[in-house]
Design a protein around this motif. Structure first.
Motif, PDB file in Angstrom:
ATOM      1  N   VAL A   1       0.837  -1.200   0.000  1.00 16.65           N
ATOM      2  CA  VAL A   1       0.000   0.000   0.000  1.00 16.65           C
ATOM      3  C   VAL A   1       0.870   1.247   0.000  1.00 16.65           C
ATOM      4  N   ARG A   2       1.917   1.222   0.806  1.00 15.88           N
ATOM      5  CA  ARG A   2       2.818   2.380   0.869  1.00 15.88           C
ATOM      6  C   ARG A   2       3.546   2.585  -0.458  1.00 15.88           C
ATOM      7  N   ALA A   3       3.997   1.504  -1.066  1.00 22.97           N
ATOM      8  CA  ALA A   3       4.688   1.604  -2.346  1.00 22.97           C
ATOM      9  C   ALA A   3       3.758   2.102  -3.438  1.00 22.97           C
ATOM     10  N   LEU A   4       2.478   1.818  -3.289  1.00 26.33           N
ATOM     11  CA  LEU A   4       1.496   2.189  -4.305  1.00 26.33           C
ATOM     12  C   LEU A   4       0.976   3.611  -4.137  1.00 26.33           C
ATOM     13  N   GLU A   5       1.314   4.257  -3.030  1.00 24.45           N
ATOM     14  CA  GLU A   5       0.735   5.562  -2.739  1.00 24.45           C
ATOM     15  C   GLU A   5       0.961   6.582  -3.850  1.00 24.45           C
ATOM     16  N   PRO A   6       2.157   6.689  -4.449  1.00 29.98           N
ATOM     17  CA  PRO A   6       2.306   7.639  -5.566  1.00 29.98           C
ATOM     18  C   PRO A   6       1.351   7.343  -6.713  1.00 29.98           C
ATOM     19  N   GLN A   7       1.108   6.048  -6.978  1.00 32.54           N
ATOM     20  CA  GLN A   7       0.162   5.691  -8.031  1.00 32.54           C
ATOM     21  C   GLN A   7      -1.249   6.111  -7.658  1.00 32.54           C
ATOM     22  N   ARG A   8      -1.639   5.940  -6.392  1.00 32.00           N
ATOM     23  CA  ARG A   8      -2.970   6.366  -5.948  1.00 32.00           C
ATOM     24  C   ARG A   8      -3.139   7.867  -6.147  1.00 32.00           C
ATOM     25  N   GLN A   9      -2.082   8.602  -5.888  1.00 25.88           N
ATOM     26  CA  GLN A   9      -2.178  10.052  -6.015  1.00 25.88           C
ATOM     27  C   GLN A   9      -2.275  10.484  -7.468  1.00 25.88           C
ATOM     28  N   ARG A  10      -1.712   9.661  -8.388  1.00 25.12           N
ATOM     29  CA  ARG A  10      -1.810   9.990  -9.805  1.00 25.12           C
ATOM     30  C   ARG A  10      -3.144   9.587 -10.400  1.00 25.12           C
ATOM     31  N   GLU A  11      -3.834   8.618  -9.746  1.00 24.05           N
ATOM     32  CA  GLU A  11      -5.123   8.160 -10.266  1.00 24.05           C
ATOM     33  C   GLU A  11      -6.157   9.278 -10.165  1.00 24.05           C
ATOM     34  N   PRO A  12      -7.117   9.348 -11.073  1.00 25.98           N
ATOM     35  CA  PRO A  12      -8.205  10.313 -10.944  1.00 25.98           C
ATOM     36  C   PRO A  12      -8.938  10.090  -9.644  1.00 25.98           C
ATOM     37  N   GLU A  13      -9.450  11.164  -9.067  1.00 25.77           N
ATOM     38  CA  GLU A  13     -10.090  11.094  -7.766  1.00 25.77           C
ATOM     39  C   GLU A  13     -11.546  10.656  -7.844  1.00 25.77           C
ATOM     40  N   GLN A  14     -12.105  10.538  -9.096  1.00 26.59           N
ATOM     41  CA  GLN A  14     -13.505  10.155  -9.158  1.00 26.59           C
ATOM     42  C   GLN A  14     -13.679   8.735  -8.653  1.00 26.59           C
ATOM     43  N   ASP A  15     -14.783   8.526  -7.966  1.00 27.60           N
ATOM     44  CA  ASP A  15     -15.134   7.186  -7.513  1.00 27.60           C
ATOM     45  C   ASP A  15     -15.703   6.413  -8.698  1.00 27.60           C
ATOM     46  N   PRO A  16     -15.261   5.163  -8.924  1.00 28.64           N
ATOM     47  CA  PRO A  16     -15.845   4.395 -10.001  1.00 28.64           C
ATOM     48  C   PRO A  16     -17.347   4.251  -9.869  1.00 28.64           C
ATOM     49  N   GLY A  17     -17.820   4.221  -8.622  1.00 29.10           N
ATOM     50  CA  GLY A  17     -19.247   4.302  -8.388  1.00 29.10           C
ATOM     51  C   GLY A  17     -20.015   3.060  -8.802  1.00 29.10           C
ATOM     52  N   PRO A  18     -21.259   2.989  -8.383  1.00 27.99           N
ATOM     53  CA  PRO A  18     -22.105   1.892  -8.807  1.00 27.99           C
ATOM     54  C   PRO A  18     -22.607   2.160 -10.217  1.00 27.99           C
ATOM     55  N   ALA A  19     -22.471   1.195 -11.096  1.00 29.31           N
ATOM     56  CA  ALA A  19     -23.034   1.313 -12.429  1.00 29.31           C
ATOM     57  C   ALA A  19     -24.397   0.665 -12.424  1.00 29.31           C
ATOM     58  N   THR A  20     -25.380   1.326 -12.998  1.00 32.37           N
ATOM     59  CA  THR A  20     -26.723   0.744 -13.018  1.00 32.37           C
ATOM     60  C   THR A  20     -27.170   0.562 -14.455  1.00 32.37           C
ATOM     61  N   ASP A  21     -28.150  -0.309 -14.642  1.00 29.84           N
ATOM     62  CA  ASP A  21     -28.612  -0.607 -15.983  1.00 29.84           C
ATOM     63  C   ASP A  21     -29.473   0.502 -16.554  1.00 29.84           C
TER      64      ASP A  21
END
Length: 508
Positions: A233-253
């Motif tokens: 998790v710590r090693a991945l933190e820079p990647q998390r910060q580069r990821e878009p902040e939007q939540d993938p969210g629930p997709a509905t039909d």
């Protein structure tokens, strides 16, 4: 007439909100603290209720404090910290029983394991399922009201074909076809680490029912799994910060790609963080940095002191309540104690789900599950050995082996459901339905049938989990390969074909 600056006018409502919010959990803790300090004799059921209220109040403080920590820590580390600290009440109760078991194994060893198995099954059976169902319902209502659900365009964690731009659902494998697949909570791509380590912990948990004891070797292995998880998790933190902040969210039909953010759209990180906070934590987040950190530390310290004060009398009152009311002590410890300690976290993630922050909600519960299968299980033989004054092993009787098998089987099924990066509505209902069946059976089945019921439900979990993992083996392979070891940044944005072959757009 005196002049009052706008800053002062704004500060007063914020201060009042903080004071009012913190007063509620602190007030809830007072009866339990008073019982402990005064030594007043009350009926065991009343004492258990008072101590349970104190545990709930302390757990709210813990939840708010760890959510505030995300402002100063990265999201991944904050989720791991939330998972670690939020189960402190469970740790305290389990540690008490494990310590007592070191002096009286026959009486207390089953109770130590009961609290652990109950907490694990409650987290998945109720926590995961209800969060997913609430998130899907909230997203559908939001879209029907014409409000956007951000991030519906992001691919799954499992790494499937990205068919974007046509208005169709994205990231669906061959086993996720139809309208039901479009009613699902999606995890963020970087949460593949949580899935991978949950799979590892669940696989190791399957070995526990095969033994007659837990040993210090189990402690070392389980602690090592959690340490490796924190490192990733710590090693991945820079990647998390580069990821878009939007939540993938629930997709509905209704409209799986409705209102997807436009490329290059600006986001406000501070607004996103504020949206994920609730209660006084949202008000504390508006304070200057130094004051915010002082209050955050104060919340965590107060919660820890409350839990340390009431954990042992709470455990003892549950046992006494069972004796007085002629109710199974095992069932009271297995379900009442975890329910008290899990309630604030459930409320926190439900509020996130209602705010359409579904991946953060489910991600927090997955992190908690990793914590429970590693640190919570691993600490039991350690405390038992310390209490016994030797490297004595914690015994597991036949009933507890069945309970461990049922708990591990549920975890395997849960991993199979989310290995594609989504938890569908059907998957959520299956988790809730199977949990309800075993919960009702635990209280109503005759003693002669209890073991058969446990083994039957465990068999159903394992059969369903094995079938899903076989069908989704390519997803599982990618999750394990990507989640357990550091990869190049481009690997995080790649996808693959449903059949497991690589496609043109890069792969995960």
């Amino acid at each position: 007439m005196s002049y009052r600056s706008p800053a002062a006018a704004t500060a007063r409502p914020v201060t009042m909100r903080i004071a009012a919010g913190l007063a509620l959990p602190l007030t809830a803790a007072l009866p339990g603290l008073w019982l402990h300090v005064s030594g007043t004799s009350v009926p065991p059921a009343a004492a258990a209720a008072g101590y349970a209220a104190a545990v709930i109040g302390a757990a709210f403080l813990l939840t708010w404090g760890t959510e505030l920590a995300e402002i100063d820590l990265g999201e991944g580390l904050a989720l791991a910290l939330l998972a670690l600290v939020a189960v402190l009440p469970e740790y305290a109760v389990d540690v008490v029983f494990a310590w007592l078991a070191g002096q009286d194994p026959a009486t207390y060893a089953p109770l130590a394991l009961a609290n652990m198995t109950g907490a694990n099954r409650l987290l998945i059976g109720v926590g995961w399922s209800v969060v997913a169902l609430v998130a899907i319902t909230a997203a559908r209502r939001s879209r029907r009201a014409g409000q956007p659900v951000l991030g519906a365009h992001q691919p799954e964690v499992g790494g499937t074909t990205e068919a974007h731009g046509s208005g169709s659902e994205v990231g669906m494998g061959p086993d996720d076809e139809g309208g039901e697949a479009r009613s699902a909570v999606r995890l963020q791509r970087v949460q593949v680490v949580e899935l991978a380590y949950l799979a590892v912990a669940s696989a190791y948990a399957l070995t526990l029912p095969l033994r007659s004891s837990l040993t210090i070797i189990d402690t070392v292995i389980l602690f090592a799994i959690f340490s490796a998880y924190l490192w990733r998790v710590r090693a991945l933190e820079p990647q998390r910060q580069r990821e878009p902040e939007q939540d993938p969210g629930p997709a509905t039909d209704d409209d799986p790609t409705a209102a997807a953010p436009q490329p290059g759209a600006a986001t406000d990180d501070s607004d996103d963080e504020a949206d994920e906070l609730f209660g006084p934590a949202a008000a504390v987040a508006q304070l200057p940095t130094r004051l915010r950190r002082i209050i955050t530390v104060g919340m965590l310290a107060a919660a820890a002191l409350i839990i340390l004060a009431v954990a042992e009398p709470f455990a003892e009152s549950l046992v006494a309540t069972g004796e007085q009311l002629h109710v199974s002590q095992f069932l009271l410890v297995q379900w009442v104690a975890p329910l008290a300690s899990e309630t604030p976290e459930f409320i926190a993630v439900l509020l996130l789900a209602l705010k359409l922050q579904s991946s953060a909600a489910l991600g927090a519960l997955i992190s908690s599950k990793i914590n429970q299968w590693t640190l919570l299980v691993g600490i039991l033989p350690l405390v038992f050995a310390l209490s016994a004054g030797s490297l004595t092993v914690l015994p597991i009787d036949p009933v507890q082996r069945e309970e461990l098998l049922l708990t591990a089987a549920q975890s395997v099924f849960a991993v199979a459901l989310v290995v594609t990066g989504t938890l569908t509505r059907a998957g959520a209902w299956s988790l809730l339905g199977l949990f309800t069946a075993q919960f009702v059976a635990a209280w109503t089945a005759p003693a002669d049938w209890a073991g058969t019921v446990r083994l039957t439900i465990a068999g159903v979990y394992l059969a369903l989990g094995a079938a899903l993992l076989a069908a989704r083996r390519h997803h599982l392979t990618r999750v394990m390969r990507t989640g357990l070891w550091p990869t190049r940044a481009r690997d995080w944005h790649s996808s693959s074909q449903p059949d497991g072959s690589t496609g043109a757009g890069g792969h995960r």
